[in-house]
Design a protein around this motif. Structure first.
Motif, PDB file in Angstrom:
ATOM      1  N   MET A 392       0.837  -1.198   0.000  1.00  0.00           N
ATOM      2  CA  MET A 392       0.000   0.000   0.000  1.00  0.00           C
ATOM      3  C   MET A 392       0.880   1.259   0.000  1.00  0.00           C
ATOM      4  SD  MET A 392      -2.993   0.873   2.700  1.00  0.00           S
ATOM      5  CE  MET A 392      -1.959   1.538   3.979  1.00  0.00           C
ATOM      6  N   HIS A 393       1.962   1.228   0.795  1.00  0.00           N
ATOM      7  CA  HIS A 393       2.811   2.417   0.880  1.00  0.00           C
ATOM      8  C   HIS A 393       3.586   2.633  -0.407  1.00  0.00           C
ATOM      9  CE1 HIS A 393       2.585   2.462   5.560  1.00  0.00           C
ATOM     10  NE2 HIS A 393       1.509   2.935   4.962  1.00  0.00           N
ATOM     11  N   ALA A 394       4.071   1.530  -1.004  1.00  0.00           N
ATOM     12  CA  ALA A 394       4.775   1.663  -2.291  1.00  0.00           C
ATOM     13  C   ALA A 394       3.806   2.239  -3.322  1.00  0.00           C
ATOM     14  CB  ALA A 394       5.288   0.301  -2.747  1.00  0.00           C
ATOM     15  N   ASN A 395       2.559   1.783  -3.237  1.00  0.00           N
ATOM     16  CA  ASN A 395       1.529   2.229  -4.169  1.00  0.00           C
ATOM     17  C   ASN A 395       1.200   3.713  -3.964  1.00  0.00           C
ATOM     18  OD1 ASN A 395      -1.637   1.987  -5.072  1.00  0.00           O
ATOM     19  ND2 ASN A 395      -0.220   0.698  -6.193  1.00  0.00           N
ATOM     20  N   GLN A 396       1.139   4.117  -2.712  1.00  0.00           N
ATOM     21  CA  GLN A 396       0.860   5.532  -2.434  1.00  0.00           C
ATOM     22  C   GLN A 396       1.978   6.411  -2.984  1.00  0.00           C
ATOM     23  OE1 GLN A 396       0.226   5.766   1.803  1.00  0.00           O
ATOM     24  NE2 GLN A 396      -1.883   5.029   1.641  1.00  0.00           N
ATOM     25  N   ALA A 397       3.210   5.957  -2.776  1.00  0.00           N
ATOM     26  CA  ALA A 397       4.355   6.730  -3.276  1.00  0.00           C
ATOM     27  C   ALA A 397       4.280   6.824  -4.800  1.00  0.00           C
ATOM     28  CB  ALA A 397       5.658   6.063  -2.840  1.00  0.00           C
ATOM     29  N   MET A 398       3.862   5.697  -5.437  1.00  0.00           N
ATOM     30  CA  MET A 398       3.744   5.694  -6.903  1.00  0.00           C
ATOM     31  C   MET A 398       2.664   6.684  -7.354  1.00  0.00           C
ATOM     32  SD  MET A 398       1.654   4.371  -9.439  1.00  0.00           S
ATOM     33  CE  MET A 398       0.840   2.896  -8.912  1.00  0.00           C
ATOM     34  N   ARG A 399       1.552   6.739  -6.606  1.00  0.00           N
ATOM     35  CA  ARG A 399       0.451   7.638  -6.979  1.00  0.00           C
ATOM     36  C   ARG A 399       0.874   9.103  -6.845  1.00  0.00           C
ATOM     37  NH1 ARG A 399      -4.122   5.694  -8.441  1.00  0.00           N
ATOM     38  NH2 ARG A 399      -4.155   3.444  -8.352  1.00  0.00           N
ATOM     39  N   ILE A 400       1.675   9.358  -5.821  1.00  0.00           N
ATOM     40  CA  ILE A 400       2.183  10.729  -5.656  1.00  0.00           C
ATOM     41  C   ILE A 400       3.046  11.066  -6.867  1.00  0.00           C
ATOM     42  CG2 ILE A 400       3.608  12.254  -4.218  1.00  0.00           C
ATOM     43  CD1 ILE A 400       1.178  11.408  -2.651  1.00  0.00           C
ATOM     44  N   ALA A 401       3.914  10.102  -7.261  1.00  0.00           N
ATOM     45  CA  ALA A 401       4.785  10.326  -8.426  1.00  0.00           C
ATOM     46  C   ALA A 401       3.924  10.613  -9.655  1.00  0.00           C
ATOM     47  CB  ALA A 401       5.661   9.097  -8.656  1.00  0.00           C
ATOM     48  N   LYS A 402       2.811   9.908  -9.761  1.00  0.00           N
ATOM     49  CA  LYS A 402       1.897  10.125 -10.901  1.00  0.00           C
ATOM     50  C   LYS A 402       1.302  11.526 -10.838  1.00  0.00           C
ATOM     51  CE  LYS A 402       0.027   6.019 -12.893  1.00  0.00           C
ATOM     52  NZ  LYS A 402      -1.059   5.137 -13.140  1.00  0.00           N
ATOM     53  N   ASP A 403       0.831  11.871  -9.633  1.00  0.00           N
ATOM     54  CA  ASP A 403       0.211  13.186  -9.475  1.00  0.00           C
ATOM     55  C   ASP A 403       1.194  14.309  -9.755  1.00  0.00           C
ATOM     56  OD1 ASP A 403      -2.070  11.951  -8.832  1.00  0.00           O
ATOM     57  OD2 ASP A 403      -2.060  12.434  -6.691  1.00  0.00           O
ATOM     58  N   GLU A 404       2.452  14.010  -9.545  1.00  0.00           N
ATOM     59  CA  GLU A 404       3.454  15.049  -9.774  1.00  0.00           C
ATOM     60  C   GLU A 404       3.894  15.073 -11.231  1.00  0.00           C
ATOM     61  OE1 GLU A 404       6.479  14.597  -6.817  1.00  0.00           O
ATOM     62  OE2 GLU A 404       5.080  15.074  -5.185  1.00  0.00           O
ATOM     63  N   GLY A 405       3.134  14.460 -12.063  1.00  0.00           N
ATOM     64  CA  GLY A 405       3.413  14.541 -13.506  1.00  0.00           C
ATOM     65  C   GLY A 405       3.860  13.232 -14.117  1.00  0.00           C
ATOM     66  N   GLY A 406       4.165  12.258 -13.286  1.00  0.00           N
ATOM     67  CA  GLY A 406       4.564  10.946 -13.806  1.00  0.00           C
ATOM     68  C   GLY A 406       6.015  10.921 -14.257  1.00  0.00           C
ATOM     69  N   ASN A 407       6.435   9.749 -14.781  1.00  0.00           N
ATOM     70  CA  ASN A 407       7.798   9.537 -15.273  1.00  0.00           C
ATOM     71  C   ASN A 407       8.852   9.886 -14.216  1.00  0.00           C
ATOM     72  OD1 ASN A 407       9.674   8.719 -17.076  1.00  0.00           O
ATOM     73  ND2 ASN A 407       9.730  10.638 -18.231  1.00  0.00           N
ATOM     74  N   CYS A 408       8.573   9.559 -12.959  1.00  0.00           N
ATOM     75  CA  CYS A 408       9.537   9.820 -11.898  1.00  0.00           C
ATOM     76  C   CYS A 408       9.324   8.801 -10.775  1.00  0.00           C
ATOM     77  CB  CYS A 408       9.363  11.230 -11.338  1.00  0.00           C
ATOM     78  SG  CYS A 408       7.725  11.537 -10.697  1.00  0.00           S
TER      79      CYS A 408
END
Ligand SMILES: Nc1nc2c(ncn2[C@@H]2O[C@@H]3COP(=O)(O)O[C@H]4[C@@H](O)[C@H](n5cnc6c(=O)[nH]c(N)nc65)O[C@@H]4COP(=O)(O)O[C@H]3[C@H]2O)c(=O)[nH]1
Length: 688
Positions: A392-408
């Motif tokens: 869940m935490h890895a997923n949350q971090a991934m979603r934040i990366a997405k919200d910040e524009g993705g590709n990061c």
């Protein structure tokens, strides 16, 4: 595999047909044997009965001859009276009976149920010397009749009696004894024959049954047994196949063949146990493909699946090569677990490889596409102690990366949980707001012609007045709406409100255009063009008064279907604009293909152009390039006189920004429009 378990079906049928034929033949043979045996027995029994009757009659003949001899003696000595008459009648009766029975025994008689003798020995007794019973009987009868003949003298009759007494009687009795003996002998022979027939018939049946058992029942049973075994084997195979399939479906992702969420959680749990035992640690990496849903919609779901499959196998190769394992969590989200925590350098190298592996264009028979991914990382034990928590935490971090524009990529931080919780809450509340749109409102921001300073249009910008939190920025809730699909209803609401307002202004004689933001999700919805056309017609609005703004980054992801949707809108007469131009790295050639009339330069360029000459040159290049393609250029985010000046000098056509006016409610804009009906200039600006 299953087919091989069966023999050739045609051979199988032939085999069965042959077996059935042999079986039927064998049955017929047994039936024939039984019938033959039955008829033989029947005929022998009949013969025996006839023999018994014959033996009985022969015995009676013996007695009759005795009686006749006895009567003859009495007849000779009796006087002529009534009793002598009766004796004579009885005597003649006995003689006639003897004769009649003799003829019956010799020639056979239907009346007495006696067959004509067939046995050679019997026939010889009757007709051949030395016995010649027929002749002896005839002589006996002739002498006996003489005794009863009153025309003869007493001497002649006494002489006849002497003859009977001396020879004839004994000859007959002896011959009849021989006959009886012969009949007995024949009967015994017949019984022996019967026994032999029975033995042969029984033997025949036993042999037939053995042959049948060996050559029919045994192969049949063997074949049945073999078939049963084959069926059992087949069932077993099917059973294990089904079990395997169920196991596969339970633990494996059906599209990619990777571990599914359930089995991935189990594997992570095992990793936790190992790490606990060895006092080790590891990392869970969540990988989400950026804007996959839009691509899936534009490519179509089959091709979307192909894309996922290809990416999944690249990631699998990478994960396996690094000693980790991978699973698919949901649609476009994967999770990789690297068993041993790597050094920071190694982890960075892995992340670089991951990003390169995803960035390689996916080339299939049907399409070629380049994608990016957002990555989130959570470490055991720092970021979670259970498999679910880590994932869940890895997923949350991934979603934040997405919200910040993705590709990061982003490392998990406890604050992210708060962020994600808020997102989920906002999504629910936005859903409620849609059901009760009193919380929603449109603000309008004027767009100004940089040459004349006049307001040429407005951009409709959505506002959400949250009952507890107050105003929430569209920068926060629009991405949530896009992710959740609420954007379709929300966008439709905006369209209805904006077009109603435009119609009202037009009725009031205010000649301005209306720019409306349209999400790619809305654009790809097959009904969009028809819907806007219908709404425009309903409000009596000319399509060219409506400008639809689509963000550049979103367009560039899914060119094919988006171009088709844009063409339909262009054909219907709507003006199309690319929003935030410059952020999506559009190539010139791609831009030429798009039926857009307006390029809206992103506010970041406007801001930077003042500080950095190079940025100013880029803005100039965008403006020149746009003009060469016959596009109108508008700059957003103009906040200062200097910025406006510079953009005017660089040749920009239109501007929008706080310098002219902030987004405002319709009442304020009405006031502004009334005050500055035709010509509006920054220096006349009212309000903040
Ligand atoms: N710093 C600065 N900002 C300025 C200035 N002038 C305007 N802005 C802001 O820039 C944004 C322009 O809208 P956008 O690029 O389409 O960007 C929009 C748009 O992408 C999206 N959005 C807003 N309303 C809608 C809508 O109805 N539908 C869709 N799909 N998206 C919407 O949300 C984004 C943000 O909207 P807003 O917060 O209203 O933010 C607006 C506006 O308030 C300026 O001089 N300086």
């Amino acid at each position: 595999m299953h087919k091989a378990a069966y023999t050739n079906p045609q051979q199988q049928r032939q085999h069965w047909r042959r077996s059935t034929l042999v079986y039927v033949l064998a049955l017929a043979f047994i039936a024939l044997l039984s019938l033959t045996s039955h008829f033989l027995v029947q005929s022998i029994v009949n013969k025996q009965e006839a023999t018994a009757r014959v033996v009985n009659l022969a015995g009676r003949q013996r007695m009759l001859s005795q009686r006749i001899t006895l009567f003859a003696s009495e007849l000779l000595t009796s006087r002529q009276n009534y009793a002598a008459e009766i004796l004579r009648d009885d005597y003649l009766d006995a003689i006639n009976t003897l004769e009649k029975v003799h003829l019956a025994l010799l020639n056979g008689s239907k009346e007495l149920h006696i067959p004509k003798p067939t046995s050679r020995d019997v026939v010889q007794i009757f007709t051949a010397t030395p016995i010649n019973l027929d002749q002896r009987i005839k002589q006996f009868l002739s002498q006996a009749r003489r005794i009863a003949n009153p025309a003869l003298s007493l001497d002649e009759r006494t002489n006849a009696f002497e003859q009977i007494k001396a020879t004839a009687y004994y000859d007959i009795v002896g011959s009849l004894d021989t006959l009886l003996f012969q009949y007995q002998k024949d009967s015994e022979t017949a019984i022996r024959k019967l026994q032999n027939y029975n033995k042969i018939s029984l033997l025949g049946m036993i042999i037939t049954l053995i042959v049948e058992a060996l050559f029919i029942f045994r192969p049949l049973l063997l074949s049945l047994y073999r078939r049963e075994q084959q069926y059992l084997k087949l069932l077993k195979e099917m059973d294990s196949e089904i079990t395997e399939r169920v196991r596969f479906q339970t633990f494996t992702d059906s599209l990619t063949g990777l571990l599914n969420r359930l089995s991935l959680l189990e594997r992570i749990q095992t990793s936790i146990e190992l790490a606990e035992r060895d006092k080790g640690n590891f990392v869970v990496i969540s990988v989400g493909i950026d804007r996959f849903e839009d691509m899936n919609n534009s490519l179509g779901h089959d091709k979307g699946d192909e894309l996922l499959f290809s990416i999944a196998h690249r990631l699998q190769k990478l994960a396996n090569g690094s000693g980790g394992f991978i699973g698919r969590i949901t649609g476009e989200e994967f999770a990789i677990t690297l068993e041993q925590r790597k050094s920071n350098m190694e982890l960075m190298r892995f992340l670089r490889q991951l990003s390169q592996s995803i960035a390689n264009p996916v080339q299939t028979e049907h399409f070629c596409i380049q994608v990016t991914a957002s990555v989130g990382l959570a470490f055991y034990p720092d970021d979670g102690l259970s498999a679910r928590e880590l994932l869940m935490h890895a997923n949350q971090a991934m979603r934040i990366a997405k919200d910040e524009g993705g590709n990061c990529f982003r490392f998990f931080q406890p604050a992210m949980t708060t962020y994600m919780t808020r997102r989920i809450k906002l999504e629910q509340e936005l859903r409620q707001a849609l059901a009760d749109p009193s919380q929603l409102r449109l603000f309008y921001q004027p767009k100004v012609d940089l040459g004349s300073g006049s307001i040429i249009g407005v951009e409709a910008l959505l506002r959400w007045h949250h009952p507890e939190e107050g105003m929430i920025s569209p920068m926060e809730f629009i991405p949530i709406a896009e992710d959740s699909g609420l954007i379709l209803d929300l966008g439709d609401w905006v369209l209805v409100q904006a077009l109603e307002q435009l119609s009202r202004w037009q009725r009031e004689g205010v000649a301005i255009g209306m720019a409306i933001n349209v999400s790619v999700k809305q654009l790809l919805h097959r009904d969009l063009c028809d819907r806007i056309l219908a709404l425009s017609q309903q409000q009596d609005i000319a399509p060219d008064a409506v400008q639809l703004e689509i963000t550049e980054t979103h367009i560039m992801n899914d060119m094919g279907r988006i171009i088709a949707a844009l063409c339909a809108l262009d054909k219907a007469g709507f003006t199309l604009a690319i929003d935030d131009f410059g952020t999506g790295h559009s190539s010139l050639s791609r831009l030429r293909d798009l039926p857009v009339k307006v390029l809206k330069i992103d506010k970041s360029f406007v801001k930077n152009a003042m500080r950095d000459k190079k940025e100013a040159q880029i803005v100039k290049a965008i403006i020149d390039m746009g003009h060469s393609l016959d596009k109108t250029i508008i700059a957003e985010g103009i906040e200062t006189q200097e910025q406006m000046q510079l953009l005017t000098e660089l040749g920009c056509d239109e501007g929008q920004g706080y310098l002219f006016a902030r987004p405002m409610p319709v009442e304020e804009l009405d006031l502004l429009l009334r005050q500055n009906a035709q010509y509006w200039h920054p220096k006349d600006r009212v309000g903040p």
